[in-house]
Scaffold this motif. Structure first.
Motif, PDB file in Angstrom:
ATOM      1  N   ILE A   1      -2.151  14.629   4.888  1.00  0.00           N
ATOM      2  CA  ILE A   1      -1.819  13.243   4.549  1.00  0.00           C
ATOM      3  C   ILE A   1      -3.100  12.428   4.610  1.00  0.00           C
ATOM      4  O   ILE A   1      -3.921  12.596   5.525  1.00  0.00           O
ATOM      5  CB  ILE A   1      -0.740  12.641   5.476  1.00  0.00           C
ATOM      6  N   LEU A   2      -3.291  11.588   3.613  1.00  0.00           N
ATOM      7  CA  LEU A   2      -4.411  10.656   3.576  1.00  0.00           C
ATOM      8  C   LEU A   2      -3.821   9.269   3.366  1.00  0.00           C
ATOM      9  O   LEU A   2      -3.044   9.051   2.429  1.00  0.00           O
ATOM     10  CB  LEU A   2      -5.368  11.011   2.439  1.00  0.00           C
ATOM     11  N   ILE A   3      -4.143   8.356   4.245  1.00  0.00           N
ATOM     12  CA  ILE A   3      -3.633   6.990   4.148  1.00  0.00           C
ATOM     13  C   ILE A   3      -4.787   6.046   3.860  1.00  0.00           C
ATOM     14  O   ILE A   3      -5.807   6.069   4.565  1.00  0.00           O
ATOM     15  CB  ILE A   3      -2.931   6.557   5.451  1.00  0.00           C
ATOM     16  N   LEU A   4      -4.644   5.242   2.826  1.00  0.00           N
ATOM     17  CA  LEU A   4      -5.611   4.202   2.509  1.00  0.00           C
ATOM     18  C   LEU A   4      -4.940   2.882   2.886  1.00  0.00           C
ATOM     19  O   LEU A   4      -3.908   2.520   2.325  1.00  0.00           O
ATOM     20  CB  LEU A   4      -5.980   4.250   1.030  1.00  0.00           C
ATOM     21  N   ALA A   5      -5.520   2.172   3.849  1.00  0.00           N
ATOM     22  CA  ALA A   5      -4.889   0.963   4.380  1.00  0.00           C
ATOM     23  C   ALA A   5      -5.812  -0.238   4.283  1.00  0.00           C
ATOM     24  O   ALA A   5      -7.043  -0.104   4.311  1.00  0.00           O
ATOM     25  CB  ALA A   5      -4.474   1.190   5.839  1.00  0.00           C
TER      26      ALA A   5
ATOM     27  N   HIS B   1      -0.711  14.516   0.070  1.00  0.00           N
ATOM     28  CA  HIS B   1       0.049  13.268   0.147  1.00  0.00           C
ATOM     29  C   HIS B   1      -0.920  12.097   0.318  1.00  0.00           C
ATOM     30  O   HIS B   1      -1.804  12.157   1.174  1.00  0.00           O
ATOM     31  CB  HIS B   1       0.992  13.261   1.354  1.00  0.00           C
ATOM     32  N   LEU B   2      -0.742  11.052  -0.462  1.00  0.00           N
ATOM     33  CA  LEU B   2      -1.562   9.846  -0.348  1.00  0.00           C
ATOM     34  C   LEU B   2      -0.653   8.643  -0.166  1.00  0.00           C
ATOM     35  O   LEU B   2       0.233   8.394  -0.992  1.00  0.00           O
ATOM     36  CB  LEU B   2      -2.424   9.654  -1.593  1.00  0.00           C
ATOM     37  N   GLU B   3      -0.857   7.893   0.922  1.00  0.00           N
ATOM     38  CA  GLU B   3      -0.165   6.620   1.105  1.00  0.00           C
ATOM     39  C   GLU B   3      -1.141   5.485   0.815  1.00  0.00           C
ATOM     40  O   GLU B   3      -2.213   5.404   1.437  1.00  0.00           O
ATOM     41  CB  GLU B   3       0.360   6.476   2.541  1.00  0.00           C
ATOM     42  N   LEU B   4      -0.787   4.634  -0.137  1.00  0.00           N
ATOM     43  CA  LEU B   4      -1.558   3.416  -0.392  1.00  0.00           C
ATOM     44  C   LEU B   4      -0.859   2.297   0.369  1.00  0.00           C
ATOM     45  O   LEU B   4      -0.022   1.567  -0.177  1.00  0.00           O
ATOM     46  CB  LEU B   4      -1.620   3.119  -1.883  1.00  0.00           C
ATOM     47  N   SER B   5      -1.183   2.183   1.645  1.00  0.00           N
ATOM     48  CA  SER B   5      -0.495   1.221   2.518  1.00  0.00           C
ATOM     49  C   SER B   5      -1.250  -0.101   2.496  1.00  0.00           C
ATOM     50  O   SER B   5      -1.885  -0.508   3.474  1.00  0.00           O
ATOM     51  CB  SER B   5      -0.398   1.787   3.939  1.00  0.00           C
ATOM     52  N   VAL B   6      -1.163  -0.750   1.343  1.00  0.00           N
ATOM     53  CA  VAL B   6      -1.886  -1.994   1.100  1.00  0.00           C
ATOM     54  C   VAL B   6      -0.931  -3.008   0.479  1.00  0.00           C
ATOM     55  O   VAL B   6       0.145  -2.662  -0.011  1.00  0.00           O
ATOM     56  CB  VAL B   6      -3.097  -1.774   0.166  1.00  0.00           C
ATOM     57  N   GLN B   7      -1.334  -4.274   0.473  1.00  0.00           N
ATOM     58  CA  GLN B   7      -0.464  -5.325  -0.042  1.00  0.00           C
ATOM     59  C   GLN B   7      -0.247  -5.227  -1.548  1.00  0.00           C
ATOM     60  O   GLN B   7       0.816  -5.585  -2.042  1.00  0.00           O
ATOM     61  CB  GLN B   7      -1.045  -6.689   0.334  1.00  0.00           C
ATOM     62  N   ASP B   8      -1.251  -4.747  -2.289  1.00  0.00           N
ATOM     63  CA  ASP B   8      -1.120  -4.631  -3.740  1.00  0.00           C
ATOM     64  C   ASP B   8      -1.499  -3.210  -4.172  1.00  0.00           C
ATOM     65  O   ASP B   8      -2.575  -2.983  -4.725  1.00  0.00           O
ATOM     66  CB  ASP B   8      -2.014  -5.657  -4.435  1.00  0.00           C
ATOM     67  N   PRO B   9      -0.623  -2.234  -3.941  1.00  0.00           N
ATOM     68  CA  PRO B   9      -0.977  -0.849  -4.263  1.00  0.00           C
ATOM     69  C   PRO B   9      -1.170  -0.622  -5.761  1.00  0.00           C
ATOM     70  O   PRO B   9      -1.972   0.239  -6.154  1.00  0.00           O
ATOM     71  CB  PRO B   9       0.212  -0.043  -3.731  1.00  0.00           C
TER      72      PRO B   9
ATOM     73  N   GLY C   1       2.728   1.307  -1.118  1.00  0.00           N
ATOM     74  CA  GLY C   1       3.221   0.226  -0.279  1.00  0.00           C
ATOM     75  C   GLY C   1       3.647   0.670   1.107  1.00  0.00           C
ATOM     76  O   GLY C   1       3.886   1.849   1.371  1.00  0.00           O
ATOM     77  N   ALA C   2       3.756  -0.304   1.999  1.00  0.00           N
ATOM     78  CA  ALA C   2       3.985  -0.029   3.418  1.00  0.00           C
ATOM     79  C   ALA C   2       5.317   0.648   3.700  1.00  0.00           C
ATOM     80  O   ALA C   2       5.453   1.372   4.686  1.00  0.00           O
ATOM     81  CB  ALA C   2       3.911  -1.343   4.207  1.00  0.00           C
ATOM     82  N   TYR C   3       6.314   0.438   2.844  1.00  0.00           N
ATOM     83  CA  TYR C   3       7.634   1.013   3.108  1.00  0.00           C
ATOM     84  C   TYR C   3       7.812   2.419   2.522  1.00  0.00           C
ATOM     85  O   TYR C   3       8.836   3.053   2.743  1.00  0.00           O
ATOM     86  CB  TYR C   3       8.723   0.077   2.577  1.00  0.00           C
ATOM     87  N   SER C   4       6.816   2.895   1.814  1.00  0.00           N
ATOM     88  CA  SER C   4       6.905   4.214   1.171  1.00  0.00           C
ATOM     89  C   SER C   4       6.295   5.275   2.077  1.00  0.00           C
ATOM     90  O   SER C   4       5.208   5.795   1.817  1.00  0.00           O
ATOM     91  CB  SER C   4       6.197   4.188  -0.181  1.00  0.00           C
ATOM     92  N   SER C   5       7.004   5.623   3.144  1.00  0.00           N
ATOM     93  CA  SER C   5       6.472   6.639   4.060  1.00  0.00           C
ATOM     94  C   SER C   5       6.570   8.014   3.421  1.00  0.00           C
ATOM     95  O   SER C   5       7.515   8.315   2.679  1.00  0.00           O
ATOM     96  CB  SER C   5       7.235   6.620   5.385  1.00  0.00           C
ATOM     97  N   GLU C   6       5.607   8.847   3.727  1.00  0.00           N
ATOM     98  CA  GLU C   6       5.551  10.193   3.159  1.00  0.00           C
ATOM     99  C   GLU C   6       6.807  10.988   3.465  1.00  0.00           C
ATOM    100  O   GLU C   6       7.256  11.808   2.648  1.00  0.00           O
ATOM    101  CB  GLU C   6       4.300  10.902   3.693  1.00  0.00           C
TER     102      GLU C   6
END
Length: 433
Positions: A242-246, A331-339, A355-360
């Motif tokens: 998992i890679l998260i960009l926040a 898996h990539l999470e773009l946990s930012v306000q404007d993904p 987005g923040a609500y899209s958990s892997e």
């Protein structure tokens, strides 16, 4: 020792540090390779008898005929009917969502006709028979049954044969229930390299398949690698990633747990967070420190995070996107306000959660897209499992008499240039005098 590595993408030694962090030794254990080679050869030679011998040795399940290890369809339905109401409803909801998503992937036959009457096109046909390997015992994943079976049936595969080990005779009811919901046609209580061999080569009881999909242990992976070419396979999966960009807008606790969600798979799993906000990275580190002791798989998490995990401070979100493309995560999470603003800059990732609500974890079970994803940087050139993996294409070429006059001359020139004179003659024989 730090709970998780801390890297700075602005540092001079960052490239070397990241390379070292991403390093994964995929070399094969020679003892596993040797064992698998012998098992496959034995299954190819002796068929049912070999499968029965290995099933007795490894799973402690005795049978005199392989047909006795086929689990009747009535047992799958009984397993589904016997599930607690919440489990049954969850499986049914997940199956419906996976099916709805994959129905949009189905390709269709198409043709077009040129002005001279020549017809060209593509014919889509499903594979005839597919084998699905499903781990058994404690490591049982009904979600994987749905993710592999449903795309195959949506593609139109007429026969889907599932194999799953039942150590000591123990059957997992959720796995059988998922087989009932996923459209599986036959289920055999066998596993290991011997089951892969049976699917690839066929036995007196179990017919050979065209492709084998589904996860398994090191022996199963080695067996799939060896039979590739005789049959198709989905992929050889590496450790979970998992890679998260926040951007710092998501609660730190959420992302700490998201990192845990993949790191808990095994000690080689990789969990990485990229962010340009140093204070936020400190907050996530503090959340990891606070939440880790209460995790049931804390011993695995500690090893995974310390060896292969990282919190990486980047100069900007744009630099973070460049690092994402270098890593090409599963898996990539773009946990930012404007993904959506970042999405055009992402080229390589198996699945992208916006987005923040899209958990892997939602993607693992019920969002709809497939959770069988490329790992170990293979997202640079490969894709998630889908309907297209169970369909194949045949080219359609119907040349008109007029078309043969044009194409024949072109082909003759090219064939002569290659020194293939029969090719040239085949084309020129159809030219008008």
């Amino acid at each position: 020792m730090s709970l998780i590595n801390r890297l700075d993408a602005r540092a001079a030694d960052f490239d070397a540090a990241l390379t070292q962090l991403l390093a994964y030794d995929a070399s094969q254990d020679e003892s596993i390779e040797s064992t698998v080679r012998d098992i496959l050869h034995d299954v190819q030679s002796r068929g049912d008898a070999a499968v029965l011998d290995y099933t007795a040795r490894f799973d402690h399940v005795q049978a005199t005929q392989l047909s006795a290890l086929e689990i009747p369809r009535a047992d799958w339905q009984a397993a589904l009917d016997g599930l607690p109401a919440d489990q049954r409803a969850a499986l049914q909801a997940a199956a419906q969502r996976v099916r709805s998503y994959h129905e949009r992937q189905r390709a269709d036959t198409w043709t077009y006709t040129e002005p001279d009457g020549t017809l060209l096109g593509q014919k889509i046909t499903p594979l005839d028979r597919v084998g699905l390997y499903v781990p058994g015992g404690k490591a049982a994943y009904p979600s994987s049954v749905l993710m592999n079976a449903i795309p195959a049936k949506v593609a139109g595969v007429p026969e889907l044969i599932m194999v799953t080990p039942t150590p000591g005779g123990t059957r997992n009811p959720m796995v059988l229930a998922a087989a009932a919901l996923g459209g599986v046609d036959r289920v055999f209580a066998i596993g290991g390299a011997q089951a892969v061999g049976a699917l690839a080569y066929g036995t007196q009881t179990l017919p050979a398949v065209d492709k084998i999909v589904g996860p398994g242990n090191a022996y199963v992976a080695a067996a799939k690698r060896r039979v590739f070419g005789t049959v198709g396979i989905d992929m050889i999966a590496g450790p979970s990633e998992i890679l998260i960009l926040a951007d710092g807008s998501t609660p730190a606790d959420w992302l700490a747990i998201d990192l845990f969600s993949q790191a808990e798979h095994d000690e080689l799993a990789q969990a990485i967070l990229l962010c340009p906000d140093a204070a936020y990275l400190d907050a996530v580190y503090a959340a990891i420190e606070r939440l880790l002791p209460g995790q049931p798989r804390a011993h695995i998490l500690r090893t995974s995070l310390a060896k292969r995990g990282a919190l990486i401070h980047t100069a900007s979100l744009r630099q973070a996107c460049e690092i994402v493309n270098r890593i090409a995560p599963e898996h990539l999470e773009l946990s930012v306000q404007d993904p959506q603003a970042l999405l055009p800059h992402i080229r390589h990732a198996g699945a992208i959660f916006l987005g923040a609500y899209s958990s892997e974890s939602l993607g693992d079970y019920c969002a709809g897209p497939n959770h069988v994803l490329p790992t170990a940087r293979t997202a640079r050139f490969s894709s998630p499992l889908g309907v297209y993996d169970f369909q194949k294409r045949s080219s359609l070429i119907q040349v008109s008499k007029a078309g043969a006059q044009t194409l024949g001359r072109i082909a003759a020139v090219l064939a002569t240039g290659e020194g293939l004179h029969a090719h040239a003659a085949s084309a020129t024989l159809r030219l008008d005098p």
